[in-house]
Design a protein around this motif. Structure first.
Motif, PDB file in Angstrom:
ATOM      1  N   THR A 292      43.009  36.751  29.855  1.00 58.59           N
ATOM      2  CA  THR A 292      41.684  36.968  30.437  1.00 58.59           C
ATOM      3  C   THR A 292      41.752  38.034  31.528  1.00 58.59           C
ATOM      4  O   THR A 292      42.588  37.958  32.429  1.00 58.59           O
TER       5      THR A 292
ATOM      6  N   LEU B 276      40.731  39.503  34.832  1.00 53.10           N
ATOM      7  CA  LEU B 276      40.131  38.961  36.049  1.00 53.10           C
ATOM      8  C   LEU B 276      39.971  40.060  37.084  1.00 53.10           C
ATOM      9  O   LEU B 276      40.761  41.010  37.127  1.00 53.10           O
TER      10      LEU B 276
ATOM     11  N   PHE C  47      41.917  29.967  33.331  1.00 45.27           N
ATOM     12  CA  PHE C  47      41.748  31.199  32.567  1.00 45.27           C
ATOM     13  C   PHE C  47      43.079  31.550  31.900  1.00 45.27           C
ATOM     14  O   PHE C  47      44.099  31.699  32.590  1.00 45.27           O
TER      15      PHE C  47
ATOM     16  N   GLU D 147      39.504  35.596  41.816  1.00 45.02           N
ATOM     17  CA  GLU D 147      39.460  36.581  40.748  1.00 45.02           C
ATOM     18  C   GLU D 147      38.871  35.896  39.524  1.00 45.02           C
ATOM     19  O   GLU D 147      39.433  34.915  39.020  1.00 45.02           O
ATOM     20  N   LEU D 148      37.741  36.400  39.050  1.00 40.97           N
ATOM     21  CA  LEU D 148      37.014  35.808  37.933  1.00 40.97           C
ATOM     22  C   LEU D 148      36.732  36.872  36.876  1.00 40.97           C
ATOM     23  O   LEU D 148      36.766  38.070  37.173  1.00 40.97           O
ATOM     24  N   PRO D 149      36.443  36.455  35.640  1.00 44.33           N
ATOM     25  CA  PRO D 149      36.070  37.449  34.616  1.00 44.33           C
ATOM     26  C   PRO D 149      34.761  38.138  34.990  1.00 44.33           C
ATOM     27  O   PRO D 149      33.914  37.570  35.697  1.00 44.33           O
TER      28      PRO D 149
END
Length: 261
Positions: free
Chosen positions: A109, A111, A105, A50-52
């Motif tokens: 943030t 995600l 993160f 899970e990333l921005p």
């Protein structure tokens, strides 16, 4: 390896005169394991990270790194690393090279699950997503460190060295993958781990006013064939951080590499 297991090994192999200093060198770490039903889940191995939004999947010129694991810091027991109380850690490894990436993160943030890059998909390089749990365990330095800091070559015969070697051999023998957060690293080839945190009684006792080389282990991920995780010939991926960066919660220069037998 539990605390009672460690003390039993010490009684079996190590003369009692060395116990106080050996105990001073012990650090707690978190053994990271596959979660079973009913276990507290603190993160997951493999799968999609899970990333921005818009954040580039880590990689190098030759391709993208594999997602190794993600951990929710809010779910972790407190360790001497004093990591942030919340937020997400995601680790990536480069099976085509020797490096990887460590990302942090903050909790605020946003995600979202990120699709697998086409090069990883084409090569079927996706570690199986597996829920992660943890257990607090004692960790110790390797045999060379123990001999250097607990023994004086002029004062001890070969039998003492043999007993220390038997102790470390028994401790580091294991039948499951050695995934671990914090504590002493279980290094295969290198000697990057200084092991002790500045400002602690153990650091002052063993290092005094000297400046030991190396960094501190954040996390390591062993070969884990059950979920398709591997680093060469039964290797391990390591993430090390400089003490001053750790104190500042600055994860921008974490050293990520793997080594094998």
């Amino acid at each position: 390896m539990t605390e009672p297991d460690l003390r039993a090994l010490m009684r079996t192999h190590i003369p009692e005169e060395f116990h106080p200093r050996l105990e001073l060198a012990v650090r707690e770490g978190l053994r990271l394991r596959h979660a079973s039903a009913g276990d507290k889940v603190i993160g997951y191995f493999g799968g999609l990270p899970e990333l921005p939004a818009g954040f580039a999947w880590p990689g190098a010129d030759h391709g993208h790194y594999e997602h190794v694991a993600s951990l929710d810091l809010a779910e972790l027991p407190k360790l001497d690393l004093n990591l942030p109380a919340s937020g997400r850690i995601s680790v990536f490894g480069d099976t085509d090279g020797w490096s990887g990436a460590f990302l942090y993160f903050p909790a605020e943030t946003e995600l979202r699950e990120t699709p697998l890059p086409t090069d990883l998909a084409a090569a079927n390089r996706l570690i199986e997503r597996t829920a992660m749990t943890c257990a607090m365990v004692p960790t110790i330095p390797d045999g060379q460190w123990l001999e250097e800091h607990l023994l004086d070559a002029d004062d001890h015969d070969d039998e003492i060295y043999d007993r220390f070697e038997a102790f470390t051999d028994a401790f580091f023998t294991h039948s499951w993958s050695w995934h671990q957060l914090g504590g002493w690293a279980n290094e295969i080839q290198s000697d990057h781990d200084r092991g002790l945190l500045p400002g602690t009684a153990a650091y002052q006792h063993f290092y005094g006013d000297s400046s030991p080389s190396g960094q501190l282990l954040l996390v390591q991920f062993d070969t884990d064939t059950d979920i398709g995780m591997g680093w060469g010939d039964f290797g391990t991926l390591y993430c090390f951080i400089a003490p001053e960066a750790l104190a500042a919660n600055d994860f921008s220069e974490v050293r990520v590499h793997w080594e094998c037998y």
